[in-house]
Scaffold this active site. Structure first.
Site, PDB file in Angstrom:
ATOM      1  N   LYS A 108       0.874  -1.179   0.000  1.00  0.00           N
ATOM      2  CA  LYS A 108       0.000   0.000   0.000  1.00  0.00           C
ATOM      3  C   LYS A 108       0.905   1.221   0.000  1.00  0.00           C
ATOM      4  O   LYS A 108       2.057   1.144   0.427  1.00  0.00           O
ATOM      5  CB  LYS A 108      -0.861  -0.001   1.269  1.00  0.00           C
ATOM      6  CG  LYS A 108      -2.138   0.789   1.151  1.00  0.00           C
ATOM      7  CD  LYS A 108      -3.300  -0.049   0.671  1.00  0.00           C
ATOM      8  CE  LYS A 108      -4.555   0.784   0.566  1.00  0.00           C
ATOM      9  NZ  LYS A 108      -5.732   0.002   0.200  1.00  0.00           N
ATOM     10  N   GLY A 205     -26.458   1.437   3.154  1.00  0.00           N
ATOM     11  CA  GLY A 205     -25.690   2.105   2.097  1.00  0.00           C
ATOM     12  C   GLY A 205     -26.113   1.613   0.723  1.00  0.00           C
ATOM     13  O   GLY A 205     -25.931   0.442   0.389  1.00  0.00           O
ATOM     14  N   GLY A 207     -24.961   2.834  -2.163  1.00  0.00           N
ATOM     15  CA  GLY A 207     -23.990   3.432  -3.081  1.00  0.00           C
ATOM     16  C   GLY A 207     -23.620   2.462  -4.178  1.00  0.00           C
ATOM     17  O   GLY A 207     -24.444   1.634  -4.604  1.00  0.00           O
ATOM     18  N   VAL A 209     -21.633  -0.291  -4.406  1.00  0.00           N
ATOM     19  CA  VAL A 209     -21.755  -1.727  -4.140  1.00  0.00           C
ATOM     20  C   VAL A 209     -23.169  -2.069  -3.683  1.00  0.00           C
ATOM     21  O   VAL A 209     -23.767  -3.050  -4.141  1.00  0.00           O
ATOM     22  CB  VAL A 209     -20.731  -2.187  -3.080  1.00  0.00           C
ATOM     23  CG1 VAL A 209     -20.866  -3.685  -2.839  1.00  0.00           C
ATOM     24  CG2 VAL A 209     -19.317  -1.854  -3.509  1.00  0.00           C
TER      25      VAL A 209
HETATM   26  P1  NAD Z   1     -20.130   4.504  -2.010  1.00  0.00           P
HETATM   27  O1  NAD Z   1     -19.540   5.757  -1.455  1.00  0.00           O
HETATM   28  O2  NAD Z   1     -20.524   4.447  -3.442  1.00  0.00           O
HETATM   29  O3  NAD Z   1     -21.426   4.100  -1.158  1.00  0.00           O
HETATM   30  C1  NAD Z   1     -21.506   4.247   0.214  1.00  0.00           C
HETATM   31  C2  NAD Z   1     -22.918   4.737   0.505  1.00  0.00           C
HETATM   32  O4  NAD Z   1     -23.101   4.769   1.910  1.00  0.00           O
HETATM   33  C3  NAD Z   1     -23.193   6.139  -0.018  1.00  0.00           C
HETATM   34  O5  NAD Z   1     -24.357   6.123  -0.808  1.00  0.00           O
HETATM   35  C4  NAD Z   1     -23.381   6.948   1.257  1.00  0.00           C
HETATM   36  O6  NAD Z   1     -24.335   7.998   1.104  1.00  0.00           O
HETATM   37  C5  NAD Z   1     -23.878   5.903   2.204  1.00  0.00           C
HETATM   38  N1  NAD Z   1     -23.736   6.207   3.627  1.00  0.00           N
HETATM   39  C6  NAD Z   1     -22.792   6.941   4.241  1.00  0.00           C
HETATM   40  N2  NAD Z   1     -23.041   6.996   5.555  1.00  0.00           N
HETATM   41  C7  NAD Z   1     -24.139   6.253   5.775  1.00  0.00           C
HETATM   42  C8  NAD Z   1     -24.895   5.911   6.925  1.00  0.00           C
HETATM   43  N3  NAD Z   1     -24.555   6.353   8.148  1.00  0.00           N
HETATM   44  N4  NAD Z   1     -25.987   5.135   6.787  1.00  0.00           N
HETATM   45  C9  NAD Z   1     -26.350   4.683   5.569  1.00  0.00           C
HETATM   46  N5  NAD Z   1     -25.681   4.984   4.444  1.00  0.00           N
HETATM   47  C10 NAD Z   1     -24.598   5.762   4.546  1.00  0.00           C
HETATM   48  O7  NAD Z   1     -19.083   3.343  -1.646  1.00  0.00           O
HETATM   49  P2  NAD Z   1     -19.025   1.872  -2.265  1.00  0.00           P
HETATM   50  O8  NAD Z   1     -18.016   1.856  -3.331  1.00  0.00           O
HETATM   51  O9  NAD Z   1     -20.386   1.378  -2.514  1.00  0.00           O
HETATM   52  O10 NAD Z   1     -18.385   1.088  -1.041  1.00  0.00           O
HETATM   53  C11 NAD Z   1     -19.165   0.763   0.099  1.00  0.00           C
HETATM   54  C12 NAD Z   1     -18.268   0.128   1.151  1.00  0.00           C
HETATM   55  O11 NAD Z   1     -17.654  -1.056   0.609  1.00  0.00           O
HETATM   56  C13 NAD Z   1     -17.122   1.008   1.627  1.00  0.00           C
HETATM   57  O12 NAD Z   1     -16.856   0.714   2.974  1.00  0.00           O
HETATM   58  C14 NAD Z   1     -15.950   0.538   0.777  1.00  0.00           C
HETATM   59  O13 NAD Z   1     -14.715   0.765   1.401  1.00  0.00           O
HETATM   60  C15 NAD Z   1     -16.240  -0.942   0.691  1.00  0.00           C
HETATM   61  N6  NAD Z   1     -15.645  -1.597  -0.484  1.00  0.00           N
HETATM   62  C16 NAD Z   1     -15.977  -1.181  -1.721  1.00  0.00           C
HETATM   63  C17 NAD Z   1     -15.432  -1.817  -2.840  1.00  0.00           C
HETATM   64  C18 NAD Z   1     -15.806  -1.385  -4.232  1.00  0.00           C
HETATM   65  O14 NAD Z   1     -15.518  -2.148  -5.167  1.00  0.00           O
HETATM   66  N7  NAD Z   1     -16.421  -0.241  -4.416  1.00  0.00           N
HETATM   67  C19 NAD Z   1     -14.534  -2.889  -2.661  1.00  0.00           C
HETATM   68  C20 NAD Z   1     -14.230  -3.316  -1.361  1.00  0.00           C
HETATM   69  C21 NAD Z   1     -14.796  -2.650  -0.273  1.00  0.00           C
END
Ligand code: NAD
Length: 379
Positions: A108, A205, A207, A209
């Site tokens: 990292k 969430g 978002g 994923v």
């Molecule tokens: P994202 O930012 O697209 O989605 C996260 C969502 O959570 C957002 O819509 C945000 O508004 C919402 N949120 C924030 N605070 C909140 C709360 N208190 N209650 C409810 N919703 C809330 O992120 P993502 O890419 O979908 O990733 C989601 C999680 O998965 C993160 O922790 C990320 O580190 C992890 N992750 C993502 C990936 C990937 O491929 N994107 C891979 C591994 C891990």
């Protein structure tokens, strides 16, 4: 927002921030003790004042292959906090790749600076030279505070960068596929059937994923209860997948079968654990356990927990396609294998009578030890 730095290098799980006293103690113990505590192979520190670049690359372990892990840009309170963060994150990558069965090591990098910096070219080109100086032992990608356009600057200086625009693309659909498959494995263990039809799943969430996970679950016939701090994202999932929306604070107490954290870290904590009525916790968020003891508490309550770094490895699988030259179908196949990985983790946990987060660490450690032994045998 504050950097999430865990309290000590002794833990892969748990998300609290170290106090100043703890940081000072780490330094008092000595730099080599800090790096040696978890047998990091190499830490490279590069300062280019003309470019405004201050970066640290940590390579934890390259037994399985080149160390792959993203570049984080953050305004750390001090340089030691940055070092502790990069040591912890790089070690986590070793375990994540090992459990996912990828031929990658763990690394990292962190750039100490304001993630909203606008003059990014000089900084990321300097980082590219830093990455290049390691001759492929470390491959970088985007992470918190960096973007695909930053990776383009890095690419001007080195080929050891993945996740560029137009290559493997958005990792979220692959992450969601892996989470969905891992969730089904948990259901198999909990209910004797991996069908999610008719099960109630709470998704925190909606978002990147969370949206794709809801799509898989809806298509299988699960009932969805969702939350997000962004009402528009809730509405989309409610409209498209017949979900029920609840307020962010209410998601934990919903009477459901499965809880899928897909927003924030540290959501399995003293407060939430008393509210959860589910059989399974399986979601995409990183660092779901506030502290390791919360993994123990889930275990004691008989709640099946899919360890975060094992179930959310789809994103790493997605970028690994660039390293291996995989097509989309091959990556999807690999992400689907998260089903078997989670079954194996839960089996180790059951056989050894240990919490699943420890079982995942054990599985990763075994794979690395086997590869190290095989290398020694060849030498
Ligand atoms: P994202 O930012 O697209 O989605 C996260 C969502 O959570 C957002 O819509 C945000 O508004 C919402 N949120 C924030 N605070 C909140 C709360 N208190 N209650 C409810 N919703 C809330 O992120 P993502 O890419 O979908 O990733 C989601 C999680 O998965 C993160 O922790 C990320 O580190 C992890 N992750 C993502 C990936 C990937 O491929 N994107 C891979 C591994 C891990």
């Amino acid at each position: 927002m504050k950097a999430q730095v865990k309290s000590s290098e002794s833990s892969l799980h748990g998300g609290s921030t170290p106090s100043r006293a703890e940081i000072t103690k780490s330094l008092d113990d000595g730099l080599f003790e800090l790096i040696g505590e978890h047998r990091h192979e190499q830490v490279s520190i590069w300062h280019d004042p003309d470019a405004g670049y201050r970066g640290i690359i940590a390579i934890h372990n390259t037994t399985l292959g080149p160390a792959l892990g993203g570049t984080r840009m953050w305004t750390y309170e001090n340089d030691l906090e940055a070092l502790i963060d990069v040591l912890r994150l790089s070690r986590g990558m070793t375990y994540k790749a090992a459990v996912a069965g990828l031929n990658l090591g763990g690394g990292k990098s962190v750039i100490v600076g304001d993630p909203n910096e606008t003059d990014r070219g000089p900084i990321f080109r300097a980082h590219g030279r830093h990455v290049q100086s390691l001759s492929g032992r470390y491959i970088t990608a985007e992470d918190v505070g960096t973007s695909t356009s930053d990776m383009e600057f890095i690419r001007e200086e080195t080929e050891y960068v993945v996740g560029l625009a137009g290559r493997s693309g958005d990792p979220s659909p692959m992450t969601a596929l892996g989470v969905y498959r891992g969730m089904k494995a948990c259901a198999q263990v909990a209910y004797g059937s991996d069908s999610l039809a008719g099960k109630t799943v709470t998704v925190q969430g909606c978002g990147h994923v969370g949206y794709y996970l809801c799509k898989h679950l809806y298509e299988e016939g699960a009932k969805l209860v969702v939350s997000d701090i962004d009402d528009r994202k809730v509405k989309q999932v409610v409209d498209e997948f017949r979900a029920t929306g609840v307020a962010p604070d209410d998601i934990y107490a919903v009477d459901a079968d499965i809880f899928a954290p897909c927003a924030l870290g540290a959501v399995v904590n003293d407060d939430s654990i008393t509210l959860l009525k589910v059989d399974i916790v399986a979601g995409a968020a990183n660092n779901q356990l506030d502290e390791e003891r919360h993994g123990d508490a889930l275990h004691e309550r008989g709640i099946i927990y899919a360890p975060d770094y094992a179930i959310n490895a789809g994103g790493l699988i997605n970028v690994n396609a660039e390293v291996e030259g995989w097509d989309l179908e091959r990556s999807r196949q690999k992400a689907s294998e998260i089903y078997a990985t989670i079954l194996r983790v839960l089996q180790i946990a059951s056989d050894a009578g240990i919490p699943s987060y420890r079982a995942a660490d054990r599985l990763a450690g075994e794979r690395i030890a086997e590869a190290a032994a095989a290398k020694q045998g060849v030498a």
